[in-house]
Design an enzyme around this catalytic site. Structure first.
Site, PDB file in Angstrom:
ATOM      1  N   ARG A 196      14.873  -6.101 -22.132  1.00 41.46           N
ATOM      2  CA  ARG A 196      14.410  -6.937 -21.023  1.00 41.46           C
ATOM      3  C   ARG A 196      15.121  -8.352 -21.359  1.00 41.46           C
ATOM      4  O   ARG A 196      15.102  -8.679 -22.453  1.00 41.46           O
ATOM      5  CB  ARG A 196      12.907  -7.194 -21.283  1.00 41.46           C
ATOM      6  CG  ARG A 196      12.146  -7.792 -20.125  1.00 41.46           C
ATOM      7  CD  ARG A 196      11.618  -7.082 -18.989  1.00 41.46           C
ATOM      8  NE  ARG A 196      11.040  -5.891 -19.342  1.00 41.46           N
ATOM      9  CZ  ARG A 196       9.821  -5.735 -19.101  1.00 41.46           C
ATOM     10  NH1 ARG A 196       9.064  -6.793 -18.805  1.00 41.46           N
ATOM     11  NH2 ARG A 196       9.341  -4.539 -19.422  1.00 41.46           N
ATOM     12  N   SER A 235       9.933  -5.208 -14.542  1.00 42.60           N
ATOM     13  CA  SER A 235       8.570  -5.075 -14.302  1.00 42.60           C
ATOM     14  C   SER A 235       7.943  -6.327 -13.658  1.00 42.60           C
ATOM     15  O   SER A 235       8.381  -6.647 -12.534  1.00 42.60           O
ATOM     16  CB  SER A 235       7.844  -4.643 -15.520  1.00 42.60           C
ATOM     17  OG  SER A 235       6.319  -4.489 -15.329  1.00 42.60           O
ATOM     18  N   LYS A 262      14.285   0.418 -18.833  1.00 44.17           N
ATOM     19  CA  LYS A 262      13.276   1.461 -19.555  1.00 44.17           C
ATOM     20  C   LYS A 262      13.914   2.852 -19.572  1.00 44.17           C
ATOM     21  O   LYS A 262      14.520   3.462 -18.759  1.00 44.17           O
ATOM     22  CB  LYS A 262      11.913   1.547 -18.787  1.00 44.17           C
ATOM     23  CG  LYS A 262      11.205   0.452 -18.570  1.00 44.17           C
ATOM     24  CD  LYS A 262       9.840   0.492 -17.712  1.00 44.17           C
ATOM     25  CE  LYS A 262       9.343  -0.895 -17.690  1.00 44.17           C
ATOM     26  NZ  LYS A 262       7.664  -0.788 -17.161  1.00 44.17           N
ATOM     27  N   ASP A 298       2.191  -3.833  -9.732  1.00 48.26           N
ATOM     28  CA  ASP A 298       3.198  -4.764 -10.510  1.00 48.26           C
ATOM     29  C   ASP A 298       4.684  -4.313 -10.076  1.00 48.26           C
ATOM     30  O   ASP A 298       4.791  -3.484  -9.102  1.00 48.26           O
ATOM     31  CB  ASP A 298       3.311  -4.505 -11.979  1.00 48.26           C
ATOM     32  CG  ASP A 298       3.726  -3.175 -12.623  1.00 48.26           C
ATOM     33  OD1 ASP A 298       3.760  -2.097 -11.795  1.00 48.26           O
ATOM     34  OD2 ASP A 298       3.951  -3.107 -13.686  1.00 48.26           O
ATOM     35  N   HIS A 325      -1.825   0.858 -17.564  1.00 52.61           N
ATOM     36  CA  HIS A 325      -0.969   2.092 -17.605  1.00 52.61           C
ATOM     37  C   HIS A 325      -1.958   3.465 -17.616  1.00 52.61           C
ATOM     38  O   HIS A 325      -2.774   3.323 -18.513  1.00 52.61           O
ATOM     39  CB  HIS A 325       0.029   1.809 -18.750  1.00 52.61           C
ATOM     40  CG  HIS A 325       1.178   1.081 -18.588  1.00 52.61           C
ATOM     41  ND1 HIS A 325       2.325   1.354 -17.613  1.00 52.61           N
ATOM     42  CD2 HIS A 325       1.397  -0.143 -19.067  1.00 52.61           C
ATOM     43  CE1 HIS A 325       2.857   0.058 -17.686  1.00 52.61           C
ATOM     44  NE2 HIS A 325       2.599  -0.732 -18.361  1.00 52.61           N
TER      45      HIS A 325
END
Length: 477
Positions: free
Chosen positions: A14, A102, A112, A254, A345
């Site tokens: 990220r 995300s 990811k 999201d 999640h």
């Protein structure tokens, strides 16, 4: 040596594009992933997907070049949600990479990674080695690259219809009562997946659902609000729309649409812990009806209602630390039918032990539509306790602050149970009065301590929250 520690973190990649994450860096990570994860697993191909961010295509191309340089083929499924990539990894039995940041702002992107069958890749399962190898590749002299490898092929394919059909096969909504549902995609990937799964865009039969769309246009600049429903401000539009349209519920996703948040018919946000309990009980009942014992995983900051209710239903309940790579590993190790985190999640054995917000949404719709009561009444059944939500404190020394708290509560409540599975948890719960627990966890990247408190009533929770915060924020002596 190039330092990628601020880019490749504990769970994923990220960073800001292109300062931290460029096509060149993506190529190095792609090659490192192929060498460290895919080849040792015996894979012959890697599947790639991306969200709607403008930087996605260039990063995917760079990563694909790195993979192909090792001789592996690449299957590019294009625009998809993160759970769409997990579906592709499971269906194709191939390692995968999803390009997304995300809920982060538009300047960010990330990756990811997963092994074949959507198995996680985290700090302890290959990501640290990927970071080291990628740095070596970036520092190497290109003229010294004498690899004589026939590059792998590149194939583009669309699996959206297959993904939608597979999710529909897991939860039957054909006979529920008609429901009006507001869906806030936040200009993220749910703008693609919601019409496919909940509607007819993928060629599936119409469901008894009236969908009111909010921000379905794919736009990585997020012009209306950040695609992070965990922040209450980002739920305001959905809450207002649910009330204005007299809808039965609202769903918020999201940016990469792997998390789903739920709003009841009054516009009140439903705790993800309540959703964990609701969906968990449905999956436990299905397992038990098939004559199989049921195991459910939850992380340690979910409500105590989760183990209480699931344990009462004769499920085996396993508590784990926060983080998707940890909970996925526990899901597989225990062959758990379901797992939930307080960050919204939700993990399913029948979805390769991976997380999918859309499948959780289907369960919520089924639970609501199979009975006559409003969602607020259902949610109340799964919310017997009062929680603080996560509260962050900036501290100079997180370890010292946590130790001050531990020492204070060890002295004041010697009967309390203390554990350090993930940070510091102090519980005054089983057979105790008053009932309360709290957890303090340090951030991996910032000088922060994250506090979660839960108690039997609001007065106890408030007093406990304020007391712990006063100790945490007290300056070192």
């Amino acid at each position: 040596m190039t330092d990628l520690s601020t880019l490749i973190k504990a769970y994923d990649v990220r960073g800001i594009v292109p300062d931290q994450l460029s096509a060149e860096v993506a190529r190095a990570i792609g090659r490192a992933f192929a060498e460290v994860v895919a080849v040792p697993q015996g894979a012959s191909r890697v599947v790639l997907g991306r969200d709607m961010r403008e930087s996605g295509p260039g990063l995917v191309a760079g990563f694909a070049d790195g993979v192909r340089a090792v001789g592996l083929d690449v299957v590019d499924i294009g625009l998809c949600s993160t759970d769409g990539l997990y579906f592709a990894s499971g269906r194709l039995d191939a390692p995968g990479a999803m390009f997304t940041a995300s809920h982060n702002p538009a300047a960010y992107n990330g990756i990811k990674l997963c092994r074949a069958g959507a198995r996680p890749v985290g700090q302890d399962t290959g990501l640290a080695e990927v970071r080291v190898r990628a740095a070596e590749l970036l520092d190497a002299d290109p003229s010294q690259d004498e690899d004589d490898v026939l590059p792998g092929s590149l194939e583009e394919t669309d699996l959206l219809a297959d993904y939608a059909g597979f999710l529909r096969s897991l939860v039957d909504l054909a006979d529920i009562r008609p429901l009006k549902v507001v869906v806030d995609a936040g200009n993220g990937m749910a703008g693609l997946t919601a019409p496919a799964v909940l509607g007819t865009d993928a060629g599936l039969d119409a469901l008894p659902l009236e969908i009111v769309p909010l921000y379905f246009e794919l736009d990585g600049s997020f012009p209306h609000h950040e695609a992070n429903p965990l922040e209450p401000a980002n739920l305001l539009d959905l809450q207002a729309a649910v009330v204005a349209h007299e809808a039965d519920l609202g769903l918020a996703f999201d940016g990469d649409a792997d998390r789903c948040f739920v709003v009841d018919e009054k516009g009140v946000a439903v705790s993800p812990s309540a959703i964990t309990a609701l969906v968990g009980l449905r999956e436990v009942a299905r397992e038990q009806a098939a004559g199989r014992p049921a195991t459910v995983i939850h992380n340690l900051i979910t409500s105590r209602a989760v183990p209480d209710l699931l344990g009462a239903a004769d499920a085996r309940v396993v508590r784990t630390r926060v983080g998707h790579s940890f909970i996925k590993a526990e899901m597989a190790a225990h062959d758990a039918v379901f797992g939930g985190e307080h960050s919204a999640h939700y993990y399913f054995r029948d979805f390769w032990f991976a997380d999918t917000g859309m499948l959780a949404a289907l369960h919520v719709l089924a639970a609501l539509g199979e009975q006559p009561h409003p969602l607020s009444a259902l949610a109340e059944m799964y919310t017997p306790y009062v929680a603080s939500g996560e509260i962050n404190s900036t501290v100079a020394d997180a370890a010292a602050a946590a130790e001050r708290v531990r020492a204070a509560y060890a002295e004041a409540y010697p009967e309390a149970v203390v554990d350090t599975l993930d940070g510091l948890t102090v519980a005054h719960w089983e057979g105790a009065h008053p009932q309360w627990w709290f957890n303090l966890r340090a951030s991996n990247t910032e000088p922060l301590l994250r506090l979660n408190v839960e108690a039997a009533d609001d007065d106890i929770m408030t007093k406990l929250r304020d007391d712990v915060l006063s100790i945490v924020r007290k300056e070192d002596a």
